[in-house]
Every structure is written in structure tokens, then in C-alpha cells.
Design a protein around this motif. Structure first.
Motif, short mmCIF file in Angstrom:
data_model
loop_
_atom_site.label_atom_id
_atom_site.label_comp_id
_atom_site.label_asym_id
_atom_site.label_seq_id
_atom_site.Cartn_x
_atom_site.Cartn_y
_atom_site.Cartn_z
N ALA A 1 0.83 -1.22 0.00
CA ALA A 1 0.00 0.00 0.00
C ALA A 1 0.86 1.26 0.00
N VAL A 2 1.95 1.25 0.73
CA VAL A 2 2.80 2.45 0.76
C VAL A 2 3.55 2.63 -0.55
N LEU A 3 3.83 1.54 -1.25
CA LEU A 3 4.47 1.69 -2.55
C LEU A 3 3.50 2.25 -3.59
N ILE A 4 2.22 2.01 -3.40
CA ILE A 4 1.21 2.58 -4.29
C ILE A 4 1.06 4.08 -4.04
N ASP A 5 1.12 4.48 -2.78
CA ASP A 5 1.00 5.91 -2.42
C ASP A 5 2.16 6.31 -1.50
N PRO A 6 3.36 6.52 -2.08
CA PRO A 6 4.55 6.76 -1.26
C PRO A 6 4.66 8.21 -0.76
N GLN A 7 4.10 8.45 0.41
CA GLN A 7 4.24 9.74 1.08
C GLN A 7 4.98 9.50 2.39
N ILE A 8 5.69 10.50 2.84
CA ILE A 8 6.54 10.32 4.03
C ILE A 8 5.73 9.90 5.25
N ASN A 9 4.55 10.48 5.44
CA ASN A 9 3.76 10.09 6.61
C ASN A 9 3.28 8.64 6.50
#
Length: 109
Positions: A51-59
Motif C-alpha cells: 500500500a505504501v508503494l502505491i501511495d509513497p508519502q513520508i507520513n
């Protein structure tokens, strides 16, 4: 990166499916605990990293690192505690399970 994230999420979902099949097929609670603990540790890690690789934002990255670390720690500890409770309450092992590691060391002398 989004494609890799989607692949990791699907792999995580497949781990959960395999654990669900294991819950149905395994004969004793100890084997079932192993299936659930593995799914909890690896499945959650794969899905959240995907999921974080789909939407890579720092938070999101910080949240995933924290979530994966806590999940890996707690799933292992929970599996040990549940297995110990099952042993102490007298649940029987499957006949195919090797229980020699649970024997008293004094018996081997």
C-alpha cells in the motif's frame, strides 16, 4: 512502483488465504497458531508495504514502518503465549507432532 505495490498486496492476501486453509486443515491448535502467526506477521507486512508503494508519502512510510515492526513483534509474542496456554490447559497434540522437545531433560539422563 505502483505495480510492485500491487504485487506485494496480492502476495499478502495470498498469505492470508493460505493461513485460512491451514486453519481448516491443521489438526491441532499448535499448528493452527503457527499458521495464524505467520499470516499476521508476513501478510500484514506485505499488504502494508504494498500500500505504501502505491501511495509513497513520508507520513505513510513512517506509519508502515511502525505498523510492520509492531505487528512482527506482537504476532510472535502472541503465538508463544497462546501456545503456552494451550499446553498448560492440556490440549492434545496431533499424533503426527513430534513432542520430544517438551520432555523433561531429567528423563534423558
Amino acid at each position: 512502483m505502483a505495480l510492485i505495490g500491487e504485487i506485494l498486496a496480492v502476495v499478502g492476501a495470498a498469505i492470508f488465504v493460505a493461513a485460512a486453509i491451514g486453519l481448516r486443515r491443521f489438526l491441532d491448535p499448535y499448528s493452527r497458531i503457527s499458521a495464524v502467526a505467520t499470516a499476521a506477521g508476513l501478510g500484514v507486512a506485505f499488504v502494508t508495504v504494498g500500500a505504501v508503494l502505491i501511495d509513497p508519502q513520508i507520513n505513510n512510510i513512517v506509519k508502515v514502518i511502525l505498523a510492520v515492526a509492531l505487528q512482527l513483534l506482537t504476532s510472535a509474542v502472541a503465538a508463544i503465549v497462546i501456545a503456552r496456554a494451550a499446553v498448560n490447559s492440556g490440549h492434545r497434540f496431533s499424533p503426527d507432532t513430534d513432542t520430544s522437545a517438551l520432555d523433561d531433560p531429567e528423563d534423558h539422563r
